[in-house]
Design an enzyme around this catalytic site. Structure first.
Site, PDB file in Angstrom:
ATOM      1  N   CYS A 133       0.757  -1.239  -0.061  1.00  0.00           N
ATOM      2  CA  CYS A 133      -0.073   0.033  -0.111  1.00  0.00           C
ATOM      3  C   CYS A 133       0.770   1.262  -0.055  1.00  0.00           C
ATOM      4  O   CYS A 133       1.562   1.565   0.914  1.00  0.00           O
ATOM      5  CB  CYS A 133      -1.058   0.081   0.978  1.00  0.00           C
ATOM      6  SG  CYS A 133      -2.035   1.469   1.313  1.00  0.00           S
ATOM      7  N   CYS A 136      -0.465   3.834   2.293  1.00  0.00           N
ATOM      8  CA  CYS A 136      -0.198   3.850   3.688  1.00  0.00           C
ATOM      9  C   CYS A 136       1.161   3.973   4.234  1.00  0.00           C
ATOM     10  O   CYS A 136       1.667   4.523   5.156  1.00  0.00           O
ATOM     11  CB  CYS A 136      -0.605   2.300   4.083  1.00  0.00           C
ATOM     12  SG  CYS A 136      -2.416   1.823   3.401  1.00  0.00           S
ATOM     13  N   ASP A 137       2.062   3.580   3.410  1.00  0.00           N
ATOM     14  CA  ASP A 137       3.761   3.449   3.847  1.00  0.00           C
ATOM     15  C   ASP A 137       4.492   4.237   2.909  1.00  0.00           C
ATOM     16  O   ASP A 137       5.736   4.289   3.256  1.00  0.00           O
ATOM     17  CB  ASP A 137       3.815   1.902   3.611  1.00  0.00           C
ATOM     18  CG  ASP A 137       3.083   1.010   4.353  1.00  0.00           C
ATOM     19  OD1 ASP A 137       2.590   1.654   5.440  1.00  0.00           O
ATOM     20  OD2 ASP A 137       2.985  -0.168   3.896  1.00  0.00           O
TER      21      ASP A 137
END
Length: 306
Positions: A133, A136-137
């Protein structure tokens, strides 16, 4: 008791369903695990969504959709759905924090996410340099060197998105040509931070306490090389986000939910739309259309309960 709809997922399908439900004066709540927008959040520029002749950034489009939903009186609650009881007319949604919600109608718009690569070291380094992701990261790899694995639209979009943060992005694909759209390929070619490595596959993800190297193999010559990276983002295909359903709704062999032209699933009062359903074209605009249809017929179903 007034009319009420719960939508699981705040991508374009879920938010559009919410907008249409609210305009029908139905109390509407969206449950979202991460951030509203879904896969739009990793799309640098969207040029095929009507109304934006110069294109629009995916994050901005997601924010506009969310704002429209909230301005109409909708509510978005952050939570992860882990189970759902569909045996009775009134459905029960169970969240990871132990809370549960009862509702007459559920619209499932949970979208899809990345498949695993299936190589040695992948599971070992999840959260330690292996990610599925970018939204997300990506921030955690600021000024680092990373690799994106894959050659389709999602992989190309992810590589472009990650150049906001990283110094160098290697794009590793097993074929000699990328499968993504020509437009995205041109963006890749013109991005100085992206270096394609083709035709190579990942044999192993290596490191001590975190990702340090990828062992790559040339699919033509079997030559093996070590690629030094700080992280790896895997984008080798999609799978529907249906784990929480535990097989309670009819789906195809790949897990995508089967719906009719009304976006009805195999259980009355449960609708589905967007990238979680079986269809031919997975696009933002089709997801929005399906969300509108799901909300329209969800209202009809609610009316039938009176």
């Amino acid at each position: 008791m007034g009319k009420e709809i719960y939508i699981i997922g705040a991508g374009p399908a879920g938010i559009t369903a919410g907008i249409y439900a609210l305009r029908s004066k139905i109390k509407t709540t969206i449950i979202e695990k991460i951030s509203p927008g879904g896969n739009m959040l990793i799309t640098e520029i969207i040029e095929n969504y009507p109304g934006f002749p110069d294109g629009i950034n995916g994050i901005e489009l997601a924010e506009r959709m969310k704002k429209q939903f909230l301005n109409l009186g909708g509510e978005i609650i952050k939570g992860e759905v882990v189970d759902i009881d569909l045996k009775k007319e009134r459905k029960t949604i169970f969240l990871s924090d132990g809370k549960f919600i009862d509702t007459d109608v559920v619209i499932i718009a949970t979208g899809s996410s990345r498949k695993k690569l299936g190589v040695k070291g992948e599971d070992v380094f999840v959260g330690k340099g292996v990610s599925y992701c970018a939204v997300c990261d990506g921030f955690f790899f600021k000024d680092k060197t990373i690799a994106v694995i894959g050659g389709g639209d999602s992989a190309l979009k992810e590589a472009i998105y990650l150049t906001r943060f990283v110094n160098r992005c290697y794009l590793v694909h097993r074929r000699e040509q990328f499968r993504g759209s020509k437009y995205l390929q041109e963006l890749i070619e013109n991005n100085e931070k992206i270096s394609p490595i083709i035709p190579f596959v990942v044999e192993e993800i290596m490191g001590k306490e975190k990702v340090e190297y990828l062992l790559l193999r040339n699919t033509n010559t079997d030559e093996k090389i070590k690629l030094e990276v700080d992280g790896v983002f895997i984008s080798v295909g999609q799978k529907p986000n249906v784990e929480f359903l535990k097989g309670k709704l009819k789906s195809n062999p790949s897990g995508y939910l089967i719906v009719n032209e009304k976006m009805e699933t195999s259980i009355k009062g449960v609708f589905a739309c967007g990238d979680v359903i079986k269809k031919d074209l997975y696009q933002i605009i089709t997801a929005c259309g399906e969300g509108a249809i799901a909300a329209f017929f969800a209202e009809k179903y609610l009316d039938s309960l009176d």
